[in-house]
Scaffold this active site. Structure first.
Site, mmCIF file in Angstrom:
data_model
loop_
_atom_site.group_PDB
_atom_site.id
_atom_site.type_symbol
_atom_site.label_atom_id
_atom_site.label_comp_id
_atom_site.label_asym_id
_atom_site.label_seq_id
_atom_site.Cartn_x
_atom_site.Cartn_y
_atom_site.Cartn_z
ATOM 1 C CG ASP A 35 -2.118 0.908 1.093
ATOM 2 O OD1 ASP A 35 -3.223 0.381 0.893
ATOM 3 O OD2 ASP A 35 -1.956 2.150 1.135
ATOM 4 C CD GLN A 83 -17.631 10.762 -7.157
ATOM 5 O OE1 GLN A 83 -18.128 9.735 -6.733
ATOM 6 N NE2 GLN A 83 -18.082 11.379 -8.225
ATOM 7 N NE ARG A 89 -19.907 7.247 -12.113
ATOM 8 C CZ ARG A 89 -20.704 6.299 -12.577
ATOM 9 N NH1 ARG A 89 -21.924 6.593 -12.949
ATOM 10 N NH2 ARG A 89 -20.302 5.061 -12.679
ATOM 11 C CB VAL A 123 -13.767 -3.341 -12.284
ATOM 12 C CG1 VAL A 123 -15.000 -3.965 -12.882
ATOM 13 C CG2 VAL A 123 -12.674 -4.378 -12.149
ATOM 14 C CG ASP A 124 -16.126 -3.590 -17.017
ATOM 15 O OD1 ASP A 124 -15.961 -4.805 -17.150
ATOM 16 O OD2 ASP A 124 -17.082 -3.092 -16.385
ATOM 17 C CG HIS A 169 -25.660 -23.084 -12.613
ATOM 18 N ND1 HIS A 169 -24.414 -22.997 -12.036
ATOM 19 C CD2 HIS A 169 -26.204 -24.235 -12.166
ATOM 20 C CE1 HIS A 169 -24.213 -24.059 -11.282
ATOM 21 N NE2 HIS A 169 -25.282 -24.816 -11.337
ATOM 22 C CG HIS A 176 -18.734 -3.992 -11.678
ATOM 23 N ND1 HIS A 176 -19.674 -4.659 -10.929
ATOM 24 C CD2 HIS A 176 -18.056 -3.214 -10.798
ATOM 25 C CE1 HIS A 176 -19.558 -4.302 -9.658
ATOM 26 N NE2 HIS A 176 -18.581 -3.426 -9.559
#
Ligand SMILES: NC(=O)c1ccc[n+]([C@@H]2O[C@H](COP(=O)([O-])OP(=O)(O)OC[C@H]3O[C@@H](n4cnc5c(N)ncnc54)[C@H](O)[C@@H]3O)[C@@H](O)[C@H]2O)c1
Length: 313
Positions: A35, A83, A89, A123-124, A169, A176
């Site tokens: 970190d 933020q 964003r 994340v993408d 399933h 995401h």
């Protein structure tokens, strides 16, 4: 390469929920915590070590630095900033993209050649940035994608049907985020298509599916509004993915992967079902999406592409 070595970059709520879950499940043998706040990583390592008497496995846990990534099987990135008041964003994304780029450059300088697993949001997009910065094959750079959303979906369906979640399933695919969607056409309970289950079971109705989708899509907002952050779920999902890698499980998990042309989508990292092995993505699974799902995937990939382009302008 040390097949049991896992490095975690970012020892905040997500990174440490992941580490705690690894220790409790006995996944990996060497866990390195990195970190920017070195004292935090050291304190977390001390705390976890004191629980080792109760772990199913002997483990070596310590606060380290980027050269420790050299022989790691998996490096998980959960580092990021929050933020600021009034911040857009896009501006937050720009700051996190810079952090991820510099983190990945430091990881790669060690000689790392394992699997890079991204958890930081969005994340993408950040997995795409990490892949570009790493120079690794796309199969070795993956994001948690819609795996957490899928876990939430399975939980909601299982609760309604009163059937064990392991028998449900169904996948959430796409971004995401807000443009994600449920691939209802391939959902099965045991070996029975979900639509047939609904036709014969009164506790779940077709109208409930939209409600479940909204619950899953908004789950993060609901959790954050109550406790400021979500971390246990993603910590356990990251353990599941890491286990699939280090044990070479060839397990199908919906992850953020570089779209390889199997579907009608932009060439971008997006949530798709993929077979996970010790080399990362073995292959992306092709589902028979219906027309609505094909459109949802295309729309979601366009949302991501637009964001990715804005970031690069
Ligand atoms: N993928 C998912 O499904 C999912 C789910 C929940 C949260 N998240 C994301 O995970 C990320 C982390 O969330 P959190 O709650 O743990 O945040 P946090 O603020 O608790 O932790 C972030 C950590 O990153 C560290 N850090 C910041 N800059 C760094 C740098 N340059 N190098 C190394 N470390 C650095 C900070 O010191 C801190 O310890 C966020 O982006 C969050 O949105 C993802």
């Amino acid at each position: 390469m040390n097949k049991q070595k896992i490095v975690i970059v970012g020892t905040g709520f997500v990174g440490m929920s992941f580490a705690y879950s690894l220790v409790n499940q006995g996944v990996g043998e060497e866990i390195v915590l990195i970190d920017i706040n070195k004292a935090k990583a050291e304190g977390e390592a001390m705390d976890l070590n004191h629980g080792l008497s109760f772990s199913p496995k002997r483990m070596h846990i310590y606060a380290g630095d980027y050269p420790d990534c050299k022989d790691a099987m998996v490096v998980v990135i959960a580092a990021g900033v929050n933020q600021k008041p009034g911040e857009t964003r896009l501006s937050l994304l720009q700051r996190n993209a810079q952090i991820i780029e510099s983190v990945v450059i430091s990881i790669m300088a060690s000689g790392f050649n394992g699997v890079l697993l991204m958890a930081t949001n969005p994340v993408d997009i950040l997995t795409h940035i990490a892949w570009r910065a790493s120079g690794l094959p796309a199969s070795q750079v993956i994001g948690s994608g819609t795996s957490l959303d899928t876990a939430r979906l399975r939980y909601e369906i299982a609760k309604k049907l009163e059937i064990n979640v392991s028998n449900i399933h169904a996948y959430i695919l796409g971004e995401h985020g807000d443009s994600e969607f449920v691939c209802w056409s391939s959902a099965v309970v045991g070996v029975k298509p979900l639509k047939d289950v609904i036709a014969t079971y009164s506790k779940l109705k077709f109208e409930d599916l939209e409600i479940i989708y909204q619950q899953v899509k908004n789950a993060a907002y609901e959790i954050i509004s109550r406790k400021q952050a979500s971390y246990y779920g993603i910590g356990m999902v990251l353990t599941y993915i890491t286990k699939a890698i280090i044990h070479d499980e060839h397990r199908i998990i919906p992850l953020s992967v570089l779209h390889n042309g199997l579907y009608d989508a932009e060439n971008i990292y997006i949530g798709l079902p993929a077979v996970v092995s010790r080399l990362g993505i073995h292959h992306v699974v092709q589902l028979n999406l219906n027309d609505q799902e094909k459109k949802s995937l295309k729309d979601s990939s366009e949302v991501l592409m637009t964001l990715y382009q804005k970031l690069n302008n």
